[in-house]
Design a protein around this motif. Structure first.
Motif, PDB file in Angstrom:
ATOM      1  N   VAL A  39       0.861  -1.184   0.000  1.00  0.00           N
ATOM      2  CA  VAL A  39       0.000   0.000   0.000  1.00  0.00           C
ATOM      3  C   VAL A  39       0.894   1.230   0.000  1.00  0.00           C
ATOM      4  O   VAL A  39       1.659   1.466   0.948  1.00  0.00           O
ATOM      5  N   GLY A  41       1.300   5.458  -0.294  1.00  0.00           N
ATOM      6  CA  GLY A  41       0.556   6.679  -0.016  1.00  0.00           C
ATOM      7  C   GLY A  41       1.406   7.647   0.767  1.00  0.00           C
ATOM      8  O   GLY A  41       2.471   7.286   1.296  1.00  0.00           O
ATOM      9  N   HIS A  45      -2.103   9.894   4.159  1.00  0.00           N
ATOM     10  CA  HIS A  45      -3.035   8.906   3.605  1.00  0.00           C
ATOM     11  C   HIS A  45      -2.960   7.584   4.370  1.00  0.00           C
ATOM     12  O   HIS A  45      -3.990   6.966   4.676  1.00  0.00           O
ATOM     13  N   LEU A  46      -1.746   7.140   4.658  1.00  0.00           N
ATOM     14  CA  LEU A  46      -1.582   5.873   5.371  1.00  0.00           C
ATOM     15  C   LEU A  46      -2.178   5.958   6.767  1.00  0.00           C
ATOM     16  O   LEU A  46      -2.796   5.001   7.255  1.00  0.00           O
ATOM     17  N   VAL A  53      -4.905  -1.185   6.403  1.00  0.00           N
ATOM     18  CA  VAL A  53      -3.675  -1.622   5.737  1.00  0.00           C
ATOM     19  C   VAL A  53      -3.180  -2.903   6.401  1.00  0.00           C
ATOM     20  O   VAL A  53      -2.741  -2.897   7.552  1.00  0.00           O
ATOM     21  N   ALA A  57       3.119  -1.229   4.200  1.00  0.00           N
ATOM     22  CA  ALA A  57       2.828   0.184   3.935  1.00  0.00           C
ATOM     23  C   ALA A  57       4.114   0.894   3.515  1.00  0.00           C
ATOM     24  O   ALA A  57       5.142   0.761   4.182  1.00  0.00           O
ATOM     25  N   ARG A  58       4.038   1.617   2.404  1.00  0.00           N
ATOM     26  CA  ARG A  58       5.203   2.366   1.916  1.00  0.00           C
ATOM     27  C   ARG A  58       4.817   3.831   1.699  1.00  0.00           C
ATOM     28  O   ARG A  58       3.979   4.137   0.848  1.00  0.00           O
ATOM     29  N   ALA A  59       5.428   4.705   2.460  1.00  0.00           N
ATOM     30  CA  ALA A  59       5.215   6.142   2.255  1.00  0.00           C
ATOM     31  C   ALA A  59       5.972   6.578   1.005  1.00  0.00           C
ATOM     32  O   ALA A  59       7.036   6.041   0.686  1.00  0.00           O
TER      33      ALA A  59
END
Length: 412
Positions: A39, A41, A45-46, A53, A57-59
């Motif tokens: 994911v 964002g 957003h995350l 999620v 999770a990847r910023a």
């Protein structure tokens, strides 16, 4: 290398998320987020997606292009990208669509900030100018400043509203009403109103949008071509209003085209070209350093700060520039090699317009017309002016204009 075969079903989902987070998402959108291996964002957003999620999770990294590359590299896995509101309105969706076929994407949009603002204000969105100033020069709002107009302007941060208000006041539109809409759609949502000239709002949320009702008696950038000469800073080296209007008609701007304005003077042709449509691009080439600086100031003042200015003498200054769809030569056409270089660099099917006021340059254009074809015009303007307490006609110098289209089959 043969064409790739698209996966049987979309591997990339793009989900628009609002400030209300998971509570504002549909079951389908929630499922896309929860079912993704990756994911992507922004940190905001995350955080809004929260426990939805389940995968990695990847910023978004910096620069942004690296994040796009990571998404593309994950093709074949189940990937979800979170976006603000409508991903295809000044959003990441449009960027990803340049790399990923639509058949490989599943997109669920949320209301854009513009849609939310229109709903709060009761404004018909089709009657409003929607302008994104996010990451862009705020001067781009200038062409929209007509008394009575309504504008929705997305800003970059908490300092944007004050900067826009100061610009409006400086341009003579200080009486304009400004409504600052903050964190639309979430628990921090707030609306505050003031006049541009009285702007003193503090503690503005970085996520904001401005609604502007334009008031004032300052000069406007009208929709016709041939703006008044006094809107431009110049030293006399400017294509005059009436000649400029005819020249813009001959240039015939078309969507997405690039113009070279060679010997740009005050930059009036390139500036009015850009004002015709946001998709247009222009490069102004000017040898005189003071005039090149003046072009940049005029572009900023008249709402097209993205005009590229190249200081240098043609033809050498043309080296390395992207090939033009259209060329205008208003100055320096008699310099050795300028016309030949412009003709060579012009894309097949492109258009070249050259204006001459001297006999020497006119002779060059007559020779080119005899050799290559095209149309010749003689433009003469006479203005009424005071003479010894009375009024008489005072002629301006006539202009010879050559309009030529490069054949489609022309060799590079």
């Amino acid at each position: 290398m043969g064409p790739e075969t698209a996966p049987a079903r979309p591997w990339l989902s793009i989900v628009g998320i609002g400030e209300d987070g998971a509570a504002g998402l549909s079951p389908a959108a929630c499922a896309l987020i929860s079912g993704a291996d990756l994911v992507f964002g922004g940190a905001r957003h995350l955080a809004l997606a929260g426990d939805l999620v389940k995968g990695e999770a990847r910023a978004w990294p910096g620069p942004f292009s690296e994040g796009i590359a990571q998404v593309i590299a994950a093709r074949g896995r189940t990937v979800c990208v979170l976006a603000s509101g409508d991903p295809f309105l000044h959003g990441v969706g449009a960027t990803l669509a340049r790399h990923v076929p639509a058949a490989e994407m599943h997109v669920i949009s949320a209301p854009s900030a513009f849609s939310l603002a229109a709903a709060r204000l009761g404004w018909a969105l089709q009657d409003v100018a929607c302008v994104s100033l996010h990451g862009k020069e705020i001067g781009r709002i200038r062409p929209h400043l007509h008394p009575g107009s309504r504008i929705l302007a997305l800003t970059s941060d908490e300092n944007g509203p004050a900067a826009v208000a100061a610009l409006l006041a400086a341009l003579g539109f200080g009486a304009s009403r400004i409504i600052v809409l903050e964190a639309l759609g979430g628990p921090r949502e707030r609306m505050r109103e003031t006049r541009a000239q009285d702007f003193s709002l503090a503690g503005i949320d970085p996520l904001n949008l401005l609604a502007i009702i334009v008031e004032g008696a300052a000069p406007v950038i009208h929709f016709g071509r041939g703006l008044p000469d006094d809107l431009f800073e110049h030293d006399g080296q400017i294509t005059k209003r009436e000649i400029r209007a005819v020249t813009l008609s001959a240039l015939a701007p078309r969507r997405g085209e690039l113009l070279w304005d060679i010997g740009a003077g005050a930059g009036s042709i390139a500036i009015e070209w850009l004002l015709c449509d946001p998709s247009l691009r222009a490069i102004a080439i000017e040898e005189n350093a003071a005039r090149a600086a003046c072009i940049a100031r005029n572009a900023a003042t008249l709402g097209v700060p993205h005009l590229r200015v190249v200081e240098g003498a043609a033809p050498s200054a043309l080296l390395g520039l992207p090939p033009p769809d259209v060329v205008f030569i208003g100055g320096g056409a008699s310099e050795e090699g300028v016309l030949d270089a412009a003709i060579f660099d012009l894309k097949p099917g492109g258009r070249l317009i050259a204006n001459a006021v001297t006999l020497e340059t006119e002779a060059l254009l007559l020779g080119l017309q005899a050799r290559l074809g095209g149309d010749l015009l003689r433009l003469a303007v006479t203005r009424a002016a005071p003479v010894k307490g009375m009024t008489a006609w005072r002629p301006a110098m006539p202009v010879t204009q050559w309009v030529w289209g490069k054949p489609l089959e022309a060799a590079e």
